[in-house]
Design a protein around this motif. Structure first.
Motif, PDB file in Angstrom:
ATOM      1  N   ASN A 186       0.267  -0.625   0.090  1.00 51.83           N
ATOM      2  CA  ASN A 186      -0.659  -0.026   0.155  1.00 51.83           C
ATOM      3  C   ASN A 186       1.213   1.340   0.323  1.00 51.83           C
ATOM      4  OD1 ASN A 186      -2.743  -1.363   0.295  1.00 51.83           O
ATOM      5  ND2 ASN A 186      -2.876  -1.221   2.061  1.00 51.83           N
ATOM      6  N   SER A 230       0.726  -3.633   4.393  1.00 48.70           N
ATOM      7  CA  SER A 230      -0.251  -4.022   4.445  1.00 48.70           C
ATOM      8  C   SER A 230       0.185  -3.690   2.757  1.00 48.70           C
ATOM      9  CB  SER A 230      -1.243  -2.446   4.975  1.00 48.70           C
ATOM     10  OG  SER A 230      -0.745  -1.182   4.324  1.00 48.70           O
ATOM     11  N   ARG A 277      -1.347  -6.366  -1.118  1.00 44.54           N
ATOM     12  CA  ARG A 277      -1.789  -7.261  -1.371  1.00 44.54           C
ATOM     13  C   ARG A 277      -1.061  -8.201  -2.336  1.00 44.54           C
ATOM     14  NH1 ARG A 277      -6.395  -3.945  -5.629  1.00 44.54           N
ATOM     15  NH2 ARG A 277      -6.650  -3.655  -3.678  1.00 44.54           N
ATOM     16  N   TRP A 280      -1.802 -12.009  -5.281  1.00 47.70           N
ATOM     17  CA  TRP A 280      -2.770 -12.381  -6.433  1.00 47.70           C
ATOM     18  C   TRP A 280      -1.431 -13.578  -7.282  1.00 47.70           C
ATOM     19  CZ3 TRP A 280      -0.306  -7.590  -6.564  1.00 47.70           C
ATOM     20  CH2 TRP A 280       0.778  -6.947  -8.390  1.00 47.70           C
ATOM     21  N   LEU A 285      -7.459 -11.587  -5.205  1.00 50.70           N
ATOM     22  CA  LEU A 285      -6.297 -10.880  -4.569  1.00 50.70           C
ATOM     23  C   LEU A 285      -6.883 -10.951  -3.383  1.00 50.70           C
ATOM     24  CD1 LEU A 285      -7.762  -6.902  -5.807  1.00 50.70           C
ATOM     25  CD2 LEU A 285      -5.681  -8.606  -6.483  1.00 50.70           C
ATOM     26  N   GLU A 304      -5.949  -9.642   0.330  1.00 50.20           N
ATOM     27  CA  GLU A 304      -5.062  -8.187   1.196  1.00 50.20           C
ATOM     28  C   GLU A 304      -5.090  -8.500   2.565  1.00 50.20           C
ATOM     29  OE1 GLU A 304      -7.899  -5.844  -1.625  1.00 50.20           O
ATOM     30  OE2 GLU A 304      -8.930  -6.483  -0.220  1.00 50.20           O
ATOM     31  N   THR A 328      -3.939  -5.925   6.300  1.00 54.35           N
ATOM     32  CA  THR A 328      -3.059  -5.113   6.806  1.00 54.35           C
ATOM     33  C   THR A 328      -2.409  -5.666   8.105  1.00 54.35           C
ATOM     34  OG1 THR A 328      -4.848  -3.920   6.550  1.00 54.35           O
ATOM     35  CG2 THR A 328      -3.537  -2.874   8.181  1.00 54.35           C
ATOM     36  N   TYR A 333      -7.178  -9.272   7.366  1.00 65.40           N
ATOM     37  CA  TYR A 333      -6.869 -10.319   6.050  1.00 65.40           C
ATOM     38  C   TYR A 333      -8.526  -9.718   5.506  1.00 65.40           C
ATOM     39  CZ  TYR A 333      -7.294 -14.061   9.207  1.00 65.40           C
ATOM     40  OH  TYR A 333      -7.976 -15.592   9.645  1.00 65.40           O
ATOM     41  N   SER A 384     -10.295 -11.382  -1.844  1.00 63.95           N
ATOM     42  CA  SER A 384     -11.397 -10.108  -2.699  1.00 63.95           C
ATOM     43  C   SER A 384     -11.626 -10.657  -3.957  1.00 63.95           C
ATOM     44  CB  SER A 384     -10.990  -9.343  -2.595  1.00 63.95           C
ATOM     45  OG  SER A 384     -12.159  -8.103  -3.032  1.00 63.95           O
TER      46      SER A 384
END
Length: 326
Positions: free
Chosen positions: A63, A91, A93, A95, A133, A135, A137, A148, A151
């Motif tokens: 991020n 933080s 992502r 993939w 994805l 994700e 933090t 987490y 998504s």
């Protein structure tokens, strides 16, 4: 901890004001050493594994304002794993990219999840949708919770499972993900067909990407939880993967926490039952079992009115979901 480390740890534990009270300013180099020491002591590890029958190229994006890990993109052959260290308060992502190759000029590109860097390393670029994805933090060792999720808001291209490396007694730190191959059941109007895969379906778009309409994108007049409701398409994703985000405001059943994850997370592409940490039973961690025969056809209208289509979808819903509310 050796004596040198003890001294450094004690020095780093002092507040900046204490240095001024001494009438001296700590040299910049010492500050950098302290930051490096503290960060290294609390680093988290993501163990990324490929259980697919084909190569996957994971991508990692930090991020804004968060330092990237040592690698932001790499290849994993079937059966391979790689441990990637990140800062304790990282933080971002993760993939997977598929159907990747380099052209005659050496430019690297992927049919799904491409980050547009032209290289295997994504170097600060994110995934082009559709892509599954993961994700994160991370709390950073300060006593708070990690957050987490997995998504499908930007669509889907790969099955994915995220599992904290350690479990918590309070019931947090649960596995989440989407373990089904949704490419086999993707509605025709959402399908991404790849020439590199012999014209097979390589990914499944979100309705927002496919149609660009506000009610699917949760934008404009639909830009709030009270006005952006689930749609037939988001319900398709939610039916198959009840723990994954299906649309922008799908928070209640899709965001997970872990109190002091204790080292990191396992991220698995194309997880098999053996990759699950609850006796090999997908339903034991709240995830639906993998069915290879799931099928879906039709458009949004037929999905909302056809009980036959619903019967097919219900085959892959977790046993905790007995009916769908339309």
């Amino acid at each position: 901890m050796n004596e040198q480390s003890k001294i450094l740890h004690l020095t780093c534990s002092l507040s900046p004001l204490s240095f001024f009270s001494m009438g001296e300013l700590l040299p910049l180099l010492s500050l950098l050493l302290c930051l490096s020491f503290l960060q290294g002591a609390q680093a988290a590890t993501f163990t990324i594994s490929n259980q697919c029958g084909y190569t996957v190229w994971p991508g990692i994006l930090s991020n804004a304002g968060i330092a990237p890990p040592s690698t932001t993109g790499f290849a994993l052959s079937p059966g391979q794993s790689l441990a990637v260290s990140v800062a304790a308060a990282w933080s971002g992502r993760i993939w997977g990219r598929t159907l990747c190759s380099s052209d005659y000029s050496g430019r690297f590109a992927c049919a799904t999840g491409d980050c547009g860097s032209g290289a295997v390393e994504c170097s600060g670029r994110g995934a082009a949708p559709p892509a599954t994805l993961a994700e994160f933090t991370l709390a950073g060792g300060g006593g708070g919770d990690d957050f987490y999720d997995v998504s499908l808001v930007d669509g889907y291209n790969l099955p994915m499972l995220v599992t904290p490396s350690s479990q918590a007694a309070n019931g947090s730190c649960q596995a989440t993900g989407c373990v089904l191959d949704l490419n086999k059941s993707c509605p025709a109007e959402l399908q991404v067909v790849a020439a590199a895969a012999a014209r097979a379906v390589a990914a499944c778009k979100s309705a927002c990407e496919a149609f660009g309409m506000a009610q699917y994108c949760c934008s404009g007049a639909y830009g709030a939880p009270s006005t952006c409701a689930p749609t037939a398409y988001s319900r398709f994703f939610k039916s198959a993967c009840p723990r994954a985000y299906s649309y922008a405001y799908d928070d209640a059943t899709s965001t997970f926490t872990c109190a002091a994850a204790g080292g990191g997370y396992d991220v698995v592409f194309c997880p098999s039952t053996s990759s699950l940490k609850s006796g090999g039973n997908p339903e034991a961690v709240g995830l639906p079992p993998t069915y290879s025969t799931m099928a879906f056809t039709g458009n949004a209208e037929s999905l909302m009115t056809s009980r036959n289509s619903l019967g097919i979808l219900l085959m892959v819903v977790s046993s905790a979901i007995s009916t769908l509310s339309w």
